[in-house]
Design a protein around this motif. Structure first.
Motif, mmCIF file in Angstrom:
data_model
loop_
_atom_site.group_PDB
_atom_site.id
_atom_site.type_symbol
_atom_site.label_atom_id
_atom_site.label_comp_id
_atom_site.label_asym_id
_atom_site.label_seq_id
_atom_site.Cartn_x
_atom_site.Cartn_y
_atom_site.Cartn_z
ATOM 1 N N PHE A 74 18.728 -21.339 -18.254
ATOM 2 C CA PHE A 74 18.001 -21.940 -19.528
ATOM 3 C C PHE A 74 16.776 -21.037 -19.962
ATOM 4 C CE2 PHE A 74 15.918 -23.635 -15.641
ATOM 5 C CZ PHE A 74 14.506 -23.885 -16.078
ATOM 6 N N ARG A 75 16.463 -21.534 -21.342
ATOM 7 C CA ARG A 75 15.390 -20.861 -21.741
ATOM 8 C C ARG A 75 14.126 -21.992 -21.842
ATOM 9 N NH1 ARG A 75 18.676 -20.321 -26.125
ATOM 10 N NH2 ARG A 75 17.564 -21.899 -27.396
ATOM 11 N N ALA A 76 12.928 -21.406 -21.462
ATOM 12 C CA ALA A 76 11.570 -22.312 -21.522
ATOM 13 C C ALA A 76 10.920 -21.584 -22.604
ATOM 14 C CB ALA A 76 11.118 -22.304 -20.081
ATOM 15 N N GLU A 77 10.522 -22.418 -23.570
ATOM 16 C CA GLU A 77 9.755 -21.973 -24.680
ATOM 17 C C GLU A 77 8.388 -22.655 -24.863
ATOM 18 O OE1 GLU A 77 12.864 -20.642 -28.077
ATOM 19 O OE2 GLU A 77 13.637 -22.468 -27.177
ATOM 20 N N ARG A 78 7.386 -22.173 -25.254
ATOM 21 C CA ARG A 78 6.046 -22.520 -25.394
ATOM 22 C C ARG A 78 5.387 -21.629 -26.050
ATOM 23 N NH1 ARG A 78 2.212 -24.009 -20.568
ATOM 24 N NH2 ARG A 78 0.627 -22.757 -21.496
ATOM 25 N N LYS A 79 4.996 -22.130 -27.474
ATOM 26 C CA LYS A 79 4.067 -21.290 -28.187
ATOM 27 C C LYS A 79 4.956 -19.978 -28.737
ATOM 28 C CE LYS A 79 -0.405 -22.894 -26.720
ATOM 29 N NZ LYS A 79 -1.638 -22.448 -26.013
ATOM 30 N N TRP A 80 4.408 -18.748 -28.356
ATOM 31 C CA TRP A 80 5.215 -17.783 -28.832
ATOM 32 C C TRP A 80 6.083 -17.120 -27.429
ATOM 33 C CZ3 TRP A 80 4.340 -14.055 -25.419
ATOM 34 C CH2 TRP A 80 3.062 -13.921 -24.497
ATOM 35 N N ARG A 81 5.943 -17.732 -26.528
ATOM 36 C CA ARG A 81 6.625 -17.222 -25.211
ATOM 37 C C ARG A 81 7.963 -17.846 -24.985
ATOM 38 N NH1 ARG A 81 2.686 -17.165 -20.319
ATOM 39 N NH2 ARG A 81 1.885 -15.990 -21.729
ATOM 40 N N THR A 82 9.141 -16.994 -24.690
ATOM 41 C CA THR A 82 10.355 -17.538 -24.199
ATOM 42 C C THR A 82 10.599 -16.948 -22.926
ATOM 43 O OG1 THR A 82 11.120 -17.766 -26.524
ATOM 44 C CG2 THR A 82 12.613 -17.826 -25.067
ATOM 45 N N VAL A 83 11.064 -17.758 -22.255
ATOM 46 C CA VAL A 83 11.104 -17.384 -20.616
ATOM 47 C C VAL A 83 12.470 -17.586 -20.278
ATOM 48 C CG1 VAL A 83 10.725 -17.365 -18.348
ATOM 49 C CG2 VAL A 83 8.862 -17.684 -19.970
ATOM 50 N N HIS A 84 13.465 -16.786 -19.875
ATOM 51 C CA HIS A 84 14.799 -16.913 -19.239
ATOM 52 C C HIS A 84 14.723 -17.313 -18.123
ATOM 53 C CE1 HIS A 84 16.501 -15.690 -23.412
ATOM 54 N NE2 HIS A 84 15.384 -14.826 -23.535
ATOM 55 N N VAL A 85 15.082 -18.356 -17.680
ATOM 56 C CA VAL A 85 15.143 -18.978 -16.277
ATOM 57 C C VAL A 85 16.505 -18.825 -15.454
ATOM 58 C CG1 VAL A 85 14.106 -20.660 -14.979
ATOM 59 C CG2 VAL A 85 13.113 -20.150 -16.982
ATOM 60 N N THR A 86 16.457 -18.368 -14.612
ATOM 61 C CA THR A 86 17.805 -18.527 -13.615
ATOM 62 C C THR A 86 17.638 -18.654 -12.205
ATOM 63 O OG1 THR A 86 19.862 -17.225 -13.151
ATOM 64 C CG2 THR A 86 17.803 -15.968 -13.084
ATOM 65 N N THR A 87 18.593 -19.412 -11.676
ATOM 66 C CA THR A 87 18.643 -19.458 -10.193
ATOM 67 C C THR A 87 19.637 -18.463 -9.264
ATOM 68 O OG1 THR A 87 20.147 -21.443 -10.372
ATOM 69 C CG2 THR A 87 17.713 -21.803 -10.379
ATOM 70 N N ALA A 88 20.071 -17.511 -10.043
ATOM 71 C CA ALA A 88 21.094 -16.757 -9.796
ATOM 72 C C ALA A 88 20.266 -15.691 -8.863
ATOM 73 C CB ALA A 88 21.918 -16.186 -11.002
ATOM 74 N N ASP A 89 21.216 -14.903 -8.316
ATOM 75 C CA ASP A 89 20.381 -13.506 -7.744
ATOM 76 C C ASP A 89 20.400 -12.526 -8.744
ATOM 77 O OD1 ASP A 89 22.564 -13.662 -4.364
ATOM 78 O OD2 ASP A 89 20.697 -14.500 -4.952
ATOM 79 N N PRO A 90 19.380 -11.859 -8.490
ATOM 80 C CA PRO A 90 18.948 -10.746 -9.707
ATOM 81 C C PRO A 90 20.135 -9.993 -10.051
ATOM 82 C CG PRO A 90 17.070 -10.705 -8.031
ATOM 83 C CD PRO A 90 18.212 -11.694 -7.635
ATOM 84 N N GLU A 91 21.089 -9.569 -9.165
ATOM 85 C CA GLU A 91 22.295 -8.664 -9.297
ATOM 86 C C GLU A 91 23.289 -9.472 -10.111
ATOM 87 O OE1 GLU A 91 21.093 -9.466 -6.117
ATOM 88 O OE2 GLU A 91 20.069 -7.280 -5.738
ATOM 89 N N GLN A 92 23.026 -10.691 -10.222
ATOM 90 C CA GLN A 92 24.310 -11.462 -10.809
ATOM 91 C C GLN A 92 23.626 -12.079 -12.096
ATOM 92 O OE1 GLN A 92 25.149 -14.159 -7.702
ATOM 93 N NE2 GLN A 92 26.427 -12.881 -6.585
ATOM 94 N N ALA A 93 22.274 -12.228 -12.150
ATOM 95 C CA ALA A 93 21.759 -12.635 -13.758
ATOM 96 C C ALA A 93 22.120 -11.874 -14.691
ATOM 97 C CB ALA A 93 20.302 -12.771 -13.300
ATOM 98 N N ALA A 94 21.905 -12.488 -15.946
ATOM 99 C CA ALA A 94 21.934 -11.907 -17.145
ATOM 100 C C ALA A 94 20.939 -10.786 -17.249
ATOM 101 C CB ALA A 94 22.120 -12.864 -18.229
#
Length: 104
Positions: free
Chosen positions: A30-50
């Motif tokens: 999911f994306r978490a957005e606030r003001k100018w910031r967009t954070v891409h959030v995952t619960t996947a392992d780093p090797e499997q994450a986008a």
């Protein structure tokens, strides 16, 4: 009555919502957005994450958080990242340039 368990994904969404971010579905993350910031959030392992996005957050249970942080430090991805360690009574943020930061 038994204990109710909340999924890691739900806990991650709650953390970002409580911090004032607007949470939007983005495939398996999911994306978490606030003001100018967009954070891409995952619960996947780093090797499997986008790998898209300049700001990424990996949310994991406390017992795996240090391992996830070490993997990211070793790989040196070309985006800014943090790891949120979800614990029984809250969470902590592990960032590459600092030890453990207390949750707000």
């Amino acid at each position: 009555m038994g204990a109710v368990s909340t999924s890691l994904d739900e806990e991650a969404r709650d953390i970002f919502t409580d911090l004032g971010y607007e949470v939007t579905e983005d495939g398996e993350e999911f994306r978490a957005e606030r003001k100018w910031r967009t954070v891409h959030v995952t619960t996947a392992d780093p090797e499997q994450a986008a790998t898209h996005g300049n700001l990424r957050c990996f949310v994991t249970r406390a017992e795996q958080a240090s391992t996830v942080r070490e993997r990211l430090l070793a790989v040196e991805p070309d985006y800014d990242w943090a790891v949120i360690s979800v614990e029984e009574n809250g969470y902590q943020v592990l960032h590459p340039s600092a030890d453990v930061l207390p949750a707000p």
